[in-house]
Enzyme design. Structure first.
Site, PDB file in Angstrom:
ATOM      1  N   LYS A  99       0.816  -1.231   0.000  1.00 17.45           N
ATOM      2  CA  LYS A  99       0.000   0.000   0.000  1.00 17.45           C
ATOM      3  C   LYS A  99       0.848   1.278   0.000  1.00 17.45           C
ATOM      4  O   LYS A  99       0.421   2.306  -0.501  1.00 17.45           O
ATOM      5  CB  LYS A  99      -0.951   0.005   1.200  1.00 17.45           C
ATOM      6  CG  LYS A  99      -2.062  -1.032   1.085  1.00 17.45           C
ATOM      7  CD  LYS A  99      -3.018  -0.905   2.253  1.00 17.45           C
ATOM      8  CE  LYS A  99      -4.201  -1.843   2.091  1.00 17.45           C
ATOM      9  NZ  LYS A  99      -5.275  -1.550   3.037  1.00 17.45           N
ATOM     10  N   ASP A 154     -10.637   3.095   2.124  1.00 17.76           N
ATOM     11  CA  ASP A 154     -10.955   2.455   3.414  1.00 17.76           C
ATOM     12  C   ASP A 154     -11.825   3.355   4.305  1.00 17.76           C
ATOM     13  O   ASP A 154     -12.828   2.905   4.863  1.00 17.76           O
ATOM     14  CB  ASP A 154      -9.674   2.093   4.176  1.00 17.76           C
ATOM     15  CG  ASP A 154      -9.037   0.810   3.644  1.00 17.76           C
ATOM     16  OD1 ASP A 154      -9.733   0.015   2.989  1.00 17.76           O
ATOM     17  OD2 ASP A 154      -7.831   0.613   3.888  1.00 17.76           O
TER      18      ASP A 154
HETATM   19  N1  NAP Z   1     -13.348  -4.647   7.420  1.00 22.96           N
HETATM   20  C1  NAP Z   1     -12.398  -4.101   6.698  1.00 22.96           C
HETATM   21  O1  NAP Z   1     -12.615  -3.614   5.574  1.00 22.96           O
HETATM   22  C2  NAP Z   1     -11.011  -4.046   7.255  1.00 22.96           C
HETATM   23  C3  NAP Z   1     -10.059  -3.170   6.719  1.00 22.96           C
HETATM   24  C4  NAP Z   1      -8.782  -3.132   7.302  1.00 22.96           C
HETATM   25  C5  NAP Z   1      -8.497  -3.977   8.375  1.00 22.96           C
HETATM   26  N2  NAP Z   1      -9.446  -4.826   8.862  1.00 22.96           N
HETATM   27  C6  NAP Z   1      -9.170  -5.707   9.996  1.00 22.96           C
HETATM   28  O2  NAP Z   1      -8.742  -4.886  11.079  1.00 22.96           O
HETATM   29  C7  NAP Z   1      -7.822  -5.607  11.899  1.00 22.96           C
HETATM   30  C8  NAP Z   1      -6.566  -4.762  12.121  1.00 22.96           C
HETATM   31  O3  NAP Z   1      -5.856  -4.606  10.894  1.00 22.96           O
HETATM   32  P1  NAP Z   1      -4.587  -3.647  10.791  1.00 22.96           P
HETATM   33  O4  NAP Z   1      -4.198  -3.633   9.372  1.00 22.96           O
HETATM   34  O5  NAP Z   1      -4.813  -2.366  11.486  1.00 22.96           O
HETATM   35  O6  NAP Z   1      -3.502  -4.468  11.644  1.00 22.96           O
HETATM   36  P2  NAP Z   1      -2.196  -3.888  12.349  1.00 22.96           P
HETATM   37  O7  NAP Z   1      -1.744  -2.647  11.680  1.00 22.96           O
HETATM   38  O8  NAP Z   1      -1.275  -5.046  12.472  1.00 22.96           O
HETATM   39  O9  NAP Z   1      -2.698  -3.481  13.836  1.00 22.96           O
HETATM   40  C9  NAP Z   1      -3.079  -4.472  14.757  1.00 22.96           C
HETATM   41  C10 NAP Z   1      -3.675  -3.832  16.001  1.00 22.96           C
HETATM   42  O10 NAP Z   1      -4.109  -4.894  16.868  1.00 22.96           O
HETATM   43  C11 NAP Z   1      -3.477  -4.780  18.137  1.00 22.96           C
HETATM   44  N3  NAP Z   1      -3.247  -6.121  18.695  1.00 22.96           N
HETATM   45  C12 NAP Z   1      -2.843  -7.229  18.029  1.00 22.96           C
HETATM   46  N4  NAP Z   1      -2.769  -8.283  18.863  1.00 22.96           N
HETATM   47  C13 NAP Z   1      -3.142  -7.819  20.093  1.00 22.96           C
HETATM   48  C14 NAP Z   1      -3.269  -8.430  21.377  1.00 22.96           C
HETATM   49  N5  NAP Z   1      -3.021  -9.735  21.560  1.00 22.96           N
HETATM   50  N6  NAP Z   1      -3.694  -7.667  22.411  1.00 22.96           N
HETATM   51  C15 NAP Z   1      -3.966  -6.351  22.228  1.00 22.96           C
HETATM   52  N7  NAP Z   1      -3.845  -5.713  21.042  1.00 22.96           N
HETATM   53  C16 NAP Z   1      -3.450  -6.446  19.991  1.00 22.96           C
HETATM   54  C17 NAP Z   1      -2.182  -4.045  17.835  1.00 22.96           C
HETATM   55  O11 NAP Z   1      -1.686  -3.467  19.028  1.00 22.96           O
HETATM   56  P3  NAP Z   1      -0.136  -2.996  19.132  1.00 22.96           P
HETATM   57  O12 NAP Z   1      -0.077  -1.630  18.506  1.00 22.96           O
HETATM   58  O13 NAP Z   1       0.101  -2.977  20.590  1.00 22.96           O
HETATM   59  O14 NAP Z   1       0.677  -4.024  18.408  1.00 22.96           O
HETATM   60  C18 NAP Z   1      -2.677  -3.012  16.824  1.00 22.96           C
HETATM   61  O15 NAP Z   1      -3.340  -1.963  17.450  1.00 22.96           O
HETATM   62  C19 NAP Z   1      -7.569  -6.938  11.153  1.00 22.96           C
HETATM   63  O16 NAP Z   1      -8.370  -7.933  11.732  1.00 22.96           O
HETATM   64  C20 NAP Z   1      -8.019  -6.661   9.735  1.00 22.96           C
HETATM   65  O17 NAP Z   1      -8.483  -7.826   9.069  1.00 22.96           O
HETATM   66  C21 NAP Z   1     -10.692  -4.864   8.314  1.00 22.96           C
END
Ligand code: NAP
Length: 284
Positions: free
Chosen positions: A66, A102
């Site tokens: 991205k 998004d």
């Molecule tokens: N519906 C949609 O269109 C859409 C679009 C985008 C994303 N999503 C979904 O949104 C979610 C996040 O995606 P992302 O791209 O933002 O991922 P990312 O950048 O990797 O961020 C992950 C987030 O989750 C937190 N996290 C992960 N494991 C954790 C745990 N065990 N305990 C507490 N916090 C935890 C991380 O905290 P830290 O900062 O402390 O690591 C961070 O805030 C995914 O499930 C993705 O599939 C959906």
């Protein structure tokens, strides 16, 4: 058939986009194929340059490309510049523009699938990664009310809260989990989960970022996690009497926005949603 569309990522096998984008093309009678392209990081420049040919309408971009595609585009819109990420490329006569749908998809899902208007509403965002950034920027644009950002890593929550404050929103970071989280949830009108907790095959599969008894019945709970369709957070929110919205709606609406840019016509959202839900159910 010579019209080309698709998505690039690395890996790409998990993507739902080919399912619902192809369903949309077919429903509209557009003679085009939407393909998934696995493109390694060192092949991105060559791949993007190849999109300038007349048969290509554009592509979607997913992780990890991205940001990497940005230097090879002719223009990048405000949403993508602010998000620091491009998820849609449009080809118009060999000129490539980069967009990020998004935030738009998130807002459209809130309004059209849940009837929720975010302006002035007290909101709790869980997580501070890439998805949370897009959500916070979109909410800030709409003039959301007091915005609390809860995250495991405090520095990331603070930096997102700063981003919101720079846009005139009252925003503060809190730890996740912790007593402040429970306190903040009690008065939230909108709760958005942007963590990966609850995601199938993720680190916290069938866990929830927020205990069910902390969810007020007056809130809308939106879980961005779309696999599974019903996460533990959504299940417990419904049990608490709250309104719920899953992640599949945002996924489809961000794809619908891409479709509308490529084809300059309305996307058949119900068809896309049905195809996405059917595909997700068959994966379980
Ligand atoms: N519906 C949609 O269109 C859409 C679009 C985008 C994303 N999503 C979904 O949104 C979610 C996040 O995606 P992302 O791209 O933002 O991922 P990312 O950048 O990797 O961020 C992950 C987030 O989750 C937190 N996290 C992960 N494991 C954790 C745990 N065990 N305990 C507490 N916090 C935890 C991380 O905290 P830290 O900062 O402390 O690591 C961070 O805030 C995914 O499930 C993705 O599939 C959906």
């Amino acid at each position: 058939m010579n019209t080309a569309l698709g998505i690039i990522g690395y890996p790409i096998g998990h993507s739902m986009s080919p399912v619902f984008q192809q369903a949309a093309l077919d429903a509209c009678g557009v003679d085009a194929r939407y393909m998934a392209y696995q493109v390694a990081p060192d092949e991105v420049e060559e791949f993007v340059n190849g999109l300038r040919q007349p048969a290509v309408l554009g592509i979607n971009v997913t992780v990890p490309h991205k940001l990497a595609v940005m230097p090879f585009l002719d223009e990048i819109d405000d949403w993508a510049t602010e998000a620091g990420a491009v998820n849609t490329i449009v080809n118009r006569q060999g000129r490539l523009t980069g967009h990020n749908t998004d935030g738009y998809g998130f807002l459209r899902a809130l309004r059209e699938s849940a009837g929720f208007e975010p302006r002035g509403r007290r909101t709790l965002v869980l997580g501070a990664g890439g998805a949370a950034r897009g959500v916070v920027l979109a909410l800030a644009r709409e003039g959301v009310g007091v915005l609390t950002i809860a995250n495991r890593t405090p520095e990331r929550a603070e930096s997102l809260a700063q981003l919101a404050r720079n846009r005139g929103i009252t925003s503060s970071p809190i730890p996740l989990p912790g007593p402040e989280l429970i306190e903040s949830a009690a008065t939230a009108e909108l709760i958005v989960n942007c963590t990966t907790i609850g995601m199938t095959h993720g680190p916290g599969e069938d866990e929830t970022p927020l205990p069910g008894d902390a969810i007020p019945p007056t809130a809308l709970v939106n879980d961005l996690v779309y696999n599974p369709i019903e996460t533990r957070l959504l299940r417990e929110a419904a049990q608490a009497g709250a309104k719920t919205l899953g992640g599949i709606e945002m996924l489809v609406y961000q794809g619908a926005a891409s479709f509308e840019m490529w084809l300059e016509r309305p996307a058949p959202v119900p068809v896309m949603l049905e195809a996405a839900i059917r595909a997700m159910q068959s994966r379980i």
